[in-house]
Design an enzyme around this catalytic site. Structure first.
Site, PDB file in Angstrom:
ATOM      1  N   ASN A 135     -12.935  -3.081   2.474  1.00  0.00           N
ATOM      2  CA  ASN A 135     -13.853  -1.965   2.639  1.00  0.00           C
ATOM      3  C   ASN A 135     -14.787  -1.944   1.444  1.00  0.00           C
ATOM      4  O   ASN A 135     -14.343  -2.075   0.311  1.00  0.00           O
ATOM      5  CB  ASN A 135     -13.067  -0.652   2.723  1.00  0.00           C
ATOM      6  N   HIS A 193     -10.431  -5.031  -3.411  1.00  0.00           N
ATOM      7  CA  HIS A 193      -9.086  -5.296  -2.898  1.00  0.00           C
ATOM      8  C   HIS A 193      -9.172  -5.727  -1.451  1.00  0.00           C
ATOM      9  O   HIS A 193     -10.083  -5.311  -0.723  1.00  0.00           O
ATOM     10  CB  HIS A 193      -8.184  -4.068  -3.050  1.00  0.00           C
ATOM     11  N   ASP A 211       0.849  -1.189   0.000  1.00  0.00           N
ATOM     12  CA  ASP A 211       0.000   0.000   0.000  1.00  0.00           C
ATOM     13  C   ASP A 211       0.889   1.245   0.000  1.00  0.00           C
ATOM     14  O   ASP A 211       1.898   1.309   0.699  1.00  0.00           O
ATOM     15  CB  ASP A 211      -0.924   0.001   1.237  1.00  0.00           C
TER      16      ASP A 211
END
Ligand code: 5GP
Ligand code: ZN
Length: 113
Positions: free
Chosen positions: A86, A99, A29
């Site tokens: 999420n 993801h 990330d």
């Protein structure tokens, strides 16, 4: 399609890649929330969990097999980690390409804010 994760999947946007096969890619990330924070995405554009169906659901088990392998390689399988998806506005999804976050190497709080 103007999707940042499709561009990462096809190499148009660079990423710190840690795994790739014909179906998925995993990369660090850009804004890590833990010492280990990587994302696993399907190469095919699927918007969110809302788009999972009988036809494409096998990618999810594949993603979890890849997570299982990567957490061993990164040595966090025993200390623990969190897998996060999420979905949508209230879920805090900011990139509309499904993801799975994997966070580890620090003790994570619960419940989330
Ligand atoms: P979401 O909020 O949708 O669950 O998570 C999106 C994640 O993608 C965020 O943690 C964000 O830091 C990460 N991200 C956004 N753009 C990029 C990028 O260009 N490269 C990488 N490596 N990560 C990104
Ligand atoms: Zn996409």
């Amino acid at each position: 399609m103007d999707c940042i994760f499709c561009k990462i999947a096809n190499g148009q946007i660079p990423s710190k890649k840690i795994y790739e096969d014909e179906k998925v890619i995993a990369f660090h990330d850009i804004s890590p929330e833990a010492p280990i924070h990587f994302l696993v995405i399907p190469k095919d554009h699927i918007q969110s969990v809302n788009e999972i169906s009988e036809e494409n659901a096998n990618i999810i088990s594949h993603i979890f097999l890849v997570i299982n392998k990567l957490v061993r390689e990164l040595n966090i399988e025993k200390t623990g980690y969190r897998v996060v998806n999420n979905c949508g506005k209230d879920g805090g999804q900011s990139v509309n390409h499904i993801h799975f976050h994997v966070l580890g190497q620090r003790e994570l709080k619960w419940p989330p804010g």
